[in-house]
Design a protein around this motif. Structure first.
Motif, mmCIF file in Angstrom:
data_model
loop_
_atom_site.group_PDB
_atom_site.id
_atom_site.type_symbol
_atom_site.label_atom_id
_atom_site.label_comp_id
_atom_site.label_asym_id
_atom_site.label_seq_id
_atom_site.Cartn_x
_atom_site.Cartn_y
_atom_site.Cartn_z
ATOM 1 N N ILE A 1 -81.929 -10.175 8.842
ATOM 2 C CA ILE A 1 -81.453 -11.458 8.314
ATOM 3 C C ILE A 1 -80.662 -11.253 7.027
ATOM 4 O O ILE A 1 -79.695 -11.948 6.763
ATOM 5 N N VAL B 1 -75.012 -10.505 9.300
ATOM 6 C CA VAL B 1 -75.645 -11.814 9.537
ATOM 7 C C VAL B 1 -75.187 -12.805 8.477
ATOM 8 O O VAL B 1 -74.919 -13.973 8.775
ATOM 9 N N ILE C 1 -73.370 -16.330 9.274
ATOM 10 C CA ILE C 1 -73.836 -17.632 8.762
ATOM 11 C C ILE C 1 -72.694 -18.353 8.061
ATOM 12 O O ILE C 1 -72.506 -19.564 8.246
ATOM 13 N N LYS D 1 -76.933 -22.933 2.821
ATOM 14 C CA LYS D 1 -77.230 -21.540 3.134
ATOM 15 C C LYS D 1 -78.585 -21.074 2.596
ATOM 16 O O LYS D 1 -79.349 -20.446 3.333
ATOM 17 N N ILE E 1 -81.169 -22.327 4.938
ATOM 18 C CA ILE E 1 -81.070 -21.847 6.311
ATOM 19 C C ILE E 1 -81.719 -20.483 6.477
ATOM 20 O O ILE E 1 -82.381 -20.215 7.485
ATOM 21 N N ILE F 1 -84.175 -19.326 9.500
ATOM 22 C CA ILE F 1 -83.748 -18.366 10.517
ATOM 23 C C ILE F 1 -84.734 -17.206 10.597
ATOM 24 O O ILE F 1 -85.049 -16.724 11.683
ATOM 25 N N PHE G 1 -87.818 -18.447 12.407
ATOM 26 C CA PHE G 1 -87.431 -18.763 13.773
ATOM 27 C C PHE G 1 -87.125 -17.482 14.552
ATOM 28 O O PHE G 1 -87.475 -17.357 15.718
ATOM 29 N N GLY G 2 -86.499 -16.504 13.892
ATOM 30 C CA GLY G 2 -86.137 -15.245 14.555
ATOM 31 C C GLY G 2 -87.355 -14.478 15.017
ATOM 32 O O GLY G 2 -87.365 -13.910 16.110
#
Length: 130
Positions: free
Chosen positions: A5, A10, A14, A41, A44, A48, A51-52
């Motif tokens: 991430i 990445v 984004i 950002k 987020i 992420i 969630f990842g």
């Protein structure tokens, strides 16, 4: 997953997606409210990351990756392969293998030893060191 991430690729992705959001109607609504997509950002990235991790586990379960790449099954398979290879290695096979390796590597050592020995002999003869 956190290292992925935080990677520059990445981060760039984004930024591109936030730029795309800015051009869409949803992005224009956010701008009207006073929220620029680029300001989202920092919010987020943690989303992420969490969630990842969940998504990778769901994907692994869906594709049966844990069954295919099961560590215990892999260890057993490697153990079986090593056992079979050890059964094939008879004392004669080990002797032949060692002889082949020694001839290949030590053969060049003998050649170069003779070459350098000859050169040293010629130099010592020319310098009258005998």
């Amino acid at each position: 997953m956190d290292l992925l991430i935080q990677s520059p690729s990445v981060d760039h992705l984004i930024d591109l997606k936030l730029e795309e959001l800015k051009q869409r109607p949803e992005g224009k609504v956010l701008s009207m409210v006073g929220l620029e997509p680029a300001k989202l950002k920092p919010l987020i990235l943690p989303f992420i990351g969490g969630f990842g991790n969940s998504l990778s586990q769901i994907s692994a379960d869906a594709f049966g990756v844990s069954e295919v790449f099961n560590a215990e099954n892999l260890r057993k398979e490697i153990d079986n392969l090593m056992t079979e290879k050890l059964k094939e290695l008879t004392p004669q096979a080990v002797k032949a293998l060692l002889e082949r390796v020694i001839r290949h590597h030590l053969g060049w050592l003998i050649v170069w030893g003779n070459v350098f020995g000859g050169i040293i002999g010629i130099i010592s003869k020319a310098a009258h060191y005998s």
